[in-house]
Write a protein that holds these residues in place. Structure first.
Motif, PDB file in Angstrom:
ATOM      1  N   LEU A  33      -3.375  -1.687   5.723  1.00 38.93           N
ATOM      2  CA  LEU A  33      -2.935  -0.312   5.941  1.00 38.93           C
ATOM      3  C   LEU A  33      -2.315  -0.180   7.333  1.00 38.93           C
ATOM      4  O   LEU A  33      -1.229   0.390   7.492  1.00 38.93           O
ATOM      5  CB  LEU A  33      -4.118   0.642   5.775  1.00 38.93           C
ATOM      6  CG  LEU A  33      -3.858   2.119   6.061  1.00 38.93           C
ATOM      7  CD1 LEU A  33      -2.796   2.678   5.126  1.00 38.93           C
ATOM      8  CD2 LEU A  33      -5.156   2.910   5.935  1.00 38.93           C
ATOM      9  N   THR A  65      -3.742   7.353   1.986  1.00 41.73           N
ATOM     10  CA  THR A  65      -3.690   6.478   0.825  1.00 41.73           C
ATOM     11  C   THR A  65      -4.997   6.661   0.064  1.00 41.73           C
ATOM     12  O   THR A  65      -6.026   7.016   0.644  1.00 41.73           O
ATOM     13  CB  THR A  65      -3.453   5.008   1.226  1.00 41.73           C
ATOM     14  OG1 THR A  65      -3.169   4.253   0.035  1.00 41.73           O
ATOM     15  CG2 THR A  65      -4.636   4.402   1.940  1.00 41.73           C
ATOM     16  N   THR A  66      -4.950   6.419  -1.235  1.00 40.31           N
ATOM     17  CA  THR A  66      -6.124   6.622  -2.070  1.00 40.31           C
ATOM     18  C   THR A  66      -6.595   5.291  -2.635  1.00 40.31           C
ATOM     19  O   THR A  66      -5.789   4.469  -3.073  1.00 40.31           O
ATOM     20  CB  THR A  66      -5.802   7.598  -3.220  1.00 40.31           C
ATOM     21  OG1 THR A  66      -5.271   8.804  -2.651  1.00 40.31           O
ATOM     22  CG2 THR A  66      -7.038   7.932  -4.018  1.00 40.31           C
ATOM     23  N   THR A  67      -7.907   5.072  -2.593  1.00 41.26           N
ATOM     24  CA  THR A  67      -8.529   3.891  -3.187  1.00 41.26           C
ATOM     25  C   THR A  67      -9.536   4.362  -4.227  1.00 41.26           C
ATOM     26  O   THR A  67      -9.768   5.569  -4.370  1.00 41.26           O
ATOM     27  CB  THR A  67      -9.264   3.054  -2.116  1.00 41.26           C
ATOM     28  OG1 THR A  67     -10.368   3.811  -1.616  1.00 41.26           O
ATOM     29  CG2 THR A  67      -8.346   2.664  -0.965  1.00 41.26           C
ATOM     30  N   ALA A  68     -10.163   3.421  -4.895  1.00 44.52           N
ATOM     31  CA  ALA A  68     -11.188   3.770  -5.878  1.00 44.52           C
ATOM     32  C   ALA A  68     -12.339   4.531  -5.221  1.00 44.52           C
ATOM     33  O   ALA A  68     -12.980   5.368  -5.851  1.00 44.52           O
ATOM     34  CB  ALA A  68     -11.714   2.506  -6.558  1.00 44.52           C
ATOM     35  N   GLU A  69     -12.595   4.232  -3.936  1.00 39.53           N
ATOM     36  CA  GLU A  69     -13.691   4.892  -3.217  1.00 39.53           C
ATOM     37  C   GLU A  69     -13.312   6.280  -2.706  1.00 39.53           C
ATOM     38  O   GLU A  69     -14.164   7.061  -2.331  1.00 39.53           O
ATOM     39  CB  GLU A  69     -14.157   4.037  -2.026  1.00 39.53           C
ATOM     40  CG  GLU A  69     -14.848   2.755  -2.421  1.00 39.53           C
ATOM     41  CD  GLU A  69     -13.863   1.602  -2.662  1.00 39.53           C
ATOM     42  OE1 GLU A  69     -12.620   1.817  -2.589  1.00 39.53           O
ATOM     43  OE2 GLU A  69     -14.333   0.493  -2.917  1.00 39.53           O
ATOM     44  N   SER A 108     -12.458   7.070   6.434  1.00 37.61           N
ATOM     45  CA  SER A 108     -12.620   6.471   5.111  1.00 37.61           C
ATOM     46  C   SER A 108     -13.978   6.878   4.555  1.00 37.61           C
ATOM     47  O   SER A 108     -14.879   7.229   5.310  1.00 37.61           O
ATOM     48  CB  SER A 108     -12.506   4.946   5.188  1.00 37.61           C
ATOM     49  OG  SER A 108     -13.517   4.417   6.019  1.00 37.61           O
ATOM     50  N   ASN A 140     -13.906  -2.390   2.914  1.00 39.90           N
ATOM     51  CA  ASN A 140     -12.876  -3.417   2.780  1.00 39.90           C
ATOM     52  C   ASN A 140     -12.023  -3.487   4.052  1.00 39.90           C
ATOM     53  O   ASN A 140     -11.025  -2.787   4.184  1.00 39.90           O
ATOM     54  CB  ASN A 140     -12.012  -3.122   1.550  1.00 39.90           C
ATOM     55  CG  ASN A 140     -11.044  -4.221   1.234  1.00 39.90           C
ATOM     56  OD1 ASN A 140     -10.685  -5.023   2.091  1.00 39.90           O
ATOM     57  ND2 ASN A 140     -10.597  -4.268  -0.012  1.00 39.90           N
ATOM     58  N   ILE A 149       0.857  -1.182   0.000  1.00 42.38           N
ATOM     59  CA  ILE A 149       0.000   0.000   0.000  1.00 42.38           C
ATOM     60  C   ILE A 149       0.894   1.233   0.000  1.00 42.38           C
ATOM     61  O   ILE A 149       1.781   1.357   0.832  1.00 42.38           O
ATOM     62  CB  ILE A 149      -0.931  -0.001   1.228  1.00 42.38           C
ATOM     63  CG1 ILE A 149      -1.840  -1.226   1.199  1.00 42.38           C
ATOM     64  CG2 ILE A 149      -1.748   1.277   1.284  1.00 42.38           C
ATOM     65  CD1 ILE A 149      -2.683  -1.390   2.447  1.00 42.38           C
ATOM     66  N   PHE A 159     -16.802   2.745   1.732  1.00 40.40           N
ATOM     67  CA  PHE A 159     -15.642   1.852   1.808  1.00 40.40           C
ATOM     68  C   PHE A 159     -15.862   0.810   2.894  1.00 40.40           C
ATOM     69  O   PHE A 159     -16.040   1.134   4.056  1.00 40.40           O
ATOM     70  CB  PHE A 159     -14.371   2.653   2.083  1.00 40.40           C
ATOM     71  CG  PHE A 159     -13.123   1.815   2.005  1.00 40.40           C
ATOM     72  CD1 PHE A 159     -12.538   1.538   0.784  1.00 40.40           C
ATOM     73  CD2 PHE A 159     -12.559   1.279   3.148  1.00 40.40           C
ATOM     74  CE1 PHE A 159     -11.395   0.763   0.696  1.00 40.40           C
ATOM     75  CE2 PHE A 159     -11.410   0.499   3.083  1.00 40.40           C
ATOM     76  CZ  PHE A 159     -10.839   0.243   1.848  1.00 40.40           C
ATOM     77  N   PHE A 218      -8.307  -4.429   3.602  1.00 42.99           N
ATOM     78  CA  PHE A 218      -7.458  -3.315   3.182  1.00 42.99           C
ATOM     79  C   PHE A 218      -7.048  -2.479   4.393  1.00 42.99           C
ATOM     80  O   PHE A 218      -5.887  -2.083   4.524  1.00 42.99           O
ATOM     81  CB  PHE A 218      -8.190  -2.435   2.150  1.00 42.99           C
ATOM     82  CG  PHE A 218      -7.330  -1.321   1.610  1.00 42.99           C
ATOM     83  CD1 PHE A 218      -6.533  -1.525   0.503  1.00 42.99           C
ATOM     84  CD2 PHE A 218      -7.313  -0.080   2.232  1.00 42.99           C
ATOM     85  CE1 PHE A 218      -5.725  -0.503   0.014  1.00 42.99           C
ATOM     86  CE2 PHE A 218      -6.505   0.946   1.754  1.00 42.99           C
ATOM     87  CZ  PHE A 218      -5.717   0.726   0.645  1.00 42.99           C
TER      88      PHE A 218
END
Length: 100
Positions: free
Chosen positions: A58, A20-24, A45, A51, A7, A49, A54
């Protein structure tokens, strides 16, 4: 089960948070420093989100970084305390007198 991926975390020292960046969207872990201890105080978050794996990865990445920097970790956020309970190998990061 998906393989654990590295990550990418940015330490935003000005905002006192790891990011950190996710699709969400953006996920952050807020922290503060005191002496050689890092206090992990909150996880933010996006509402959609969900997950948990994840989030665990993290937290592991942040704790591995603390090991490298020889920092003690004080988890004050319930989700991070829960992680320590599920992963006793990280309890060595707790400062003396902190029990989980």
């Amino acid at each position: 089960m998906e393989p654990i991926t590295t990550i990418e975390i940015k330490d935003n020292a000005f905002a006192r948070q790891f990011e950190t960046t996710t699709a969400e969207g953006l996920i952050t872990v807020e922290y503060s420093f005191q002496e050689r201890k890092i206090f992990l105080t909150k996880i933010n978050s996006p509402e959609e989100f969900k997950n948990e794996e994840f989030i665990d990865n993290l937290i592991k990445t942040i704790l591995d970084n603390a090991i490298e920097q020889r920092l003690k970790v004080v988890p004050t956020y319930p989700r991070i305390v829960q992680f320590f309970k599920k992963n006793p190998s990280y309890k060595e990061l707790l400062p003396p007198g902190i029990r989980i």
